[in-house]
Design a protein around this motif. Structure first.
Motif, PDB file in Angstrom:
ATOM      1  N   LEU A 269      31.220  33.161  40.987  1.00 32.64           N
ATOM      2  CA  LEU A 269      32.613  33.489  40.672  1.00 32.64           C
ATOM      3  C   LEU A 269      33.138  34.589  41.590  1.00 32.64           C
ATOM      4  N   VAL A 270      32.287  35.551  41.920  1.00 34.50           N
ATOM      5  CA  VAL A 270      32.705  36.637  42.810  1.00 34.50           C
ATOM      6  C   VAL A 270      33.019  36.095  44.199  1.00 34.50           C
ATOM      7  N   LEU A 271      32.154  35.233  44.711  1.00 32.39           N
ATOM      8  CA  LEU A 271      32.347  34.709  46.060  1.00 32.39           C
ATOM      9  C   LEU A 271      33.611  33.857  46.174  1.00 32.39           C
ATOM     10  N   MET A 272      33.919  33.118  45.115  1.00 30.42           N
ATOM     11  CA  MET A 272      35.053  32.193  45.187  1.00 30.42           C
ATOM     12  C   MET A 272      36.356  32.778  44.658  1.00 30.42           C
ATOM     13  N   LEU A 273      36.276  33.584  43.599  1.00 29.49           N
ATOM     14  CA  LEU A 273      37.503  34.048  42.940  1.00 29.49           C
ATOM     15  C   LEU A 273      37.690  35.562  42.998  1.00 29.49           C
ATOM     16  N   LYS A 274      36.727  36.280  43.546  1.00 28.96           N
ATOM     17  CA  LYS A 274      36.824  37.737  43.667  1.00 28.96           C
ATOM     18  C   LYS A 274      37.120  38.407  42.321  1.00 28.96           C
ATOM     19  N   VAL A 275      36.410  37.959  41.257  1.00 30.39           N
ATOM     20  CA  VAL A 275      36.646  38.529  39.928  1.00 30.39           C
ATOM     21  C   VAL A 275      36.171  39.971  39.843  1.00 30.39           C
ATOM     22  N   THR A 276      35.230  40.333  40.686  1.00 33.35           N
ATOM     23  CA  THR A 276      34.765  41.707  40.819  1.00 33.35           C
ATOM     24  C   THR A 276      34.160  41.818  42.208  1.00 33.35           C
ATOM     25  N   SER A 277      33.569  42.959  42.540  1.00 32.48           N
ATOM     26  CA  SER A 277      32.971  43.098  43.869  1.00 32.48           C
ATOM     27  C   SER A 277      31.576  42.489  43.877  1.00 32.48           C
TER      28      SER A 277
ATOM     29  N   VAL B  49      15.253  32.510  32.245  1.00 29.28           N
ATOM     30  CA  VAL B  49      16.098  31.407  32.705  1.00 29.28           C
ATOM     31  C   VAL B  49      17.571  31.729  32.447  1.00 29.28           C
ATOM     32  N   PHE B  50      17.852  32.248  31.268  1.00 30.25           N
ATOM     33  CA  PHE B  50      19.230  32.563  30.914  1.00 30.25           C
ATOM     34  C   PHE B  50      19.787  33.664  31.817  1.00 30.25           C
ATOM     35  N   LEU B  51      18.994  34.696  32.073  1.00 26.01           N
ATOM     36  CA  LEU B  51      19.440  35.774  32.955  1.00 26.01           C
ATOM     37  C   LEU B  51      19.699  35.252  34.366  1.00 26.01           C
ATOM     38  N   GLY B  52      18.858  34.335  34.835  1.00 27.00           N
ATOM     39  CA  GLY B  52      19.068  33.754  36.158  1.00 27.00           C
ATOM     40  C   GLY B  52      20.348  32.957  36.232  1.00 27.00           C
ATOM     41  N   LEU B  53      20.625  32.174  35.190  1.00 28.36           N
ATOM     42  CA  LEU B  53      21.859  31.389  35.158  1.00 28.36           C
ATOM     43  C   LEU B  53      23.088  32.289  35.160  1.00 28.36           C
ATOM     44  N   LEU B  54      23.080  33.341  34.351  1.00 30.34           N
ATOM     45  CA  LEU B  54      24.216  34.260  34.296  1.00 30.34           C
ATOM     46  C   LEU B  54      24.416  34.974  35.631  1.00 30.34           C
ATOM     47  N   ALA B  55      23.317  35.358  36.280  1.00 29.58           N
ATOM     48  CA  ALA B  55      23.428  36.052  37.561  1.00 29.58           C
ATOM     49  C   ALA B  55      24.008  35.131  38.633  1.00 29.58           C
ATOM     50  N   GLY B  56      23.508  33.901  38.719  1.00 29.05           N
ATOM     51  CA  GLY B  56      24.037  32.959  39.691  1.00 29.05           C
ATOM     52  C   GLY B  56      25.496  32.636  39.437  1.00 29.05           C
ATOM     53  N   ARG B  57      25.841  32.473  38.164  1.00 23.37           N
ATOM     54  CA  ARG B  57      27.231  32.209  37.791  1.00 23.37           C
ATOM     55  C   ARG B  57      28.144  33.339  38.231  1.00 23.37           C
ATOM     56  N   GLU B  58      27.727  34.574  37.957  1.00 18.14           N
ATOM     57  CA  GLU B  58      28.572  35.723  38.261  1.00 18.14           C
ATOM     58  C   GLU B  58      28.798  35.861  39.762  1.00 18.14           C
TER      59      GLU B  58
ATOM     60  N   LYS C  62      37.214  27.007  42.232  1.00 17.20           N
ATOM     61  CA  LYS C  62      38.583  26.856  42.716  1.00 17.20           C
ATOM     62  C   LYS C  62      39.363  25.809  41.940  1.00 17.20           C
ATOM     63  N   LEU C  63      38.718  24.677  41.647  1.00 15.51           N
ATOM     64  CA  LEU C  63      39.423  23.564  41.016  1.00 15.51           C
ATOM     65  C   LEU C  63      39.531  23.698  39.505  1.00 15.51           C
ATOM     66  N   PHE C  64      38.529  24.293  38.880  1.00 18.32           N
ATOM     67  CA  PHE C  64      38.492  24.282  37.417  1.00 18.32           C
ATOM     68  C   PHE C  64      38.470  25.675  36.814  1.00 18.32           C
ATOM     69  N   TYR C  65      37.554  26.517  37.285  1.00 17.18           N
ATOM     70  CA  TYR C  65      37.380  27.786  36.599  1.00 17.18           C
ATOM     71  C   TYR C  65      38.560  28.719  36.792  1.00 17.18           C
ATOM     72  N   SER C  66      39.245  28.611  37.926  1.00  9.15           N
ATOM     73  CA  SER C  66      40.426  29.452  38.130  1.00  9.15           C
ATOM     74  C   SER C  66      41.482  29.163  37.077  1.00  9.15           C
ATOM     75  N   ARG C  67      41.557  27.910  36.612  1.00 13.94           N
ATOM     76  CA  ARG C  67      42.508  27.555  35.551  1.00 13.94           C
ATOM     77  C   ARG C  67      42.106  28.196  34.220  1.00 13.94           C
ATOM     78  N   ILE C  68      40.790  28.242  33.968  1.00 14.81           N
ATOM     79  CA  ILE C  68      40.321  28.891  32.747  1.00 14.81           C
ATOM     80  C   ILE C  68      40.718  30.362  32.743  1.00 14.81           C
ATOM     81  N   LEU C  69      40.489  31.038  33.866  1.00  8.49           N
ATOM     82  CA  LEU C  69      40.834  32.452  33.944  1.00  8.49           C
ATOM     83  C   LEU C  69      42.340  32.669  33.823  1.00  8.49           C
TER      84      LEU C  69
END
Length: 234
Positions: free
Chosen positions: A174-182, A162-171, A43-50
């Motif tokens: 972002l979905v929960l907070m910014l609704k970038v996808t379902s 490890v990388f796949l886990g990080l990407l999955a958690g990140r995605e 909400k505070l930072f990544y929404s600005r990036i998008l």
């Protein structure tokens, strides 16, 4: 396909259970870190990036990207060089060291030329990963997780998982907070990535356990003659 499972299991099959457990834990920890971090900053930072992804980022992000990339590569090499040097003598002379470094640099140069190849599609399919600011955050988070597991134990692990886990958690964060996808789409993507990793694991194990038979058939070495690989990644 994880090079850790493919290569090290070929040399020491008995190391597979410990490597598998640590890699699963690595996936779960990285997933949790990605989820918590992106829930916190969305909400505070990544929404600005998008919102500003069509504009040129500030120039200091270039320096931060170089620093984060160098930091990540150093930690990745600490983990994964064991996979490569398992093939080499325990004591390297200068000519062997130079040869190994030249070969590795040449192969990495080819990967850069190919822009990561087909596997890069896993990364670029995620939300805004090509933005330099997004890439910088991912690099820093990934490197810190690798440091944690390097200090945790000397058992090799799959950095791919490890990388796949990080990407999955990140995605999902972002979905929960910014609704970038379902949420369903994010879950399906994470499951698809993990299914590919598991398929690679099955192939790796099959190849690794076939090696002693191939070696015996060709008169080569078996697992009992292989170099030990349960060494510190340092």
């Amino acid at each position: 396909m994880s090079t850790t499972f493919l290569i090290l299991t070929s040399f020491t099959a008995t190391a597979l259970p410990a490597m598998l457990v640590k890699s699963i834990v690595g996936y779960l920890v990285a997933f949790g870190v990605g989820l918590v971090v992106y829930l916190a900053i969305s909400k505070l930072f990544y929404s600005r990036i998008l919102a500003s992804r069509d504009r040129e980022p500030a120039r200091y992000w270039v320096a931060l990207q170089w620093i984060s990339t160098g930091f990540l590569w150093s930690q990745w090499l600490v983990q994964d060089l064991a996979n490569i040097f398992a093939y080499l003598p325990r004591q390297l002379d200068m000519s062997m060291l130079i040869f190994a470094l030249v070969v590795m640099l040449a192969l990495h140069a080819y990967l850069f030329y190919r822009r990561g190849g087909a596997i890069q599609g896993i990364v670029t399919s995620k939300t805004n990963t090509q933005d330099i600011r997004s890439a910088t955050l991912i690099d820093f988070a990934y490197a810190l997780i690798l440091i944690f597991f390097k200090e945790l134990s000397n058992v090799p692990m799959s950095t791919t998982w490890v990388f796949l886990g990080l990407l999955a958690g990140r995605e999902i964060g972002l979905v929960l907070m910014l609704k970038v996808t379902s949420l369903n789409q994010a879950g399906r993507t994470a499951a698809s990535d993990m299914a590919k990793a598991l398929a690679g694991l099955i192939v790796s194990i099959a190849v690794a356990f076939a090696m002693p038979y191939l070696a015996a058939y060709t008169g080569g070495f078996t697992h009992d003659h292989a170099h030990p690989v349960t060494v510190s990644p340092d």
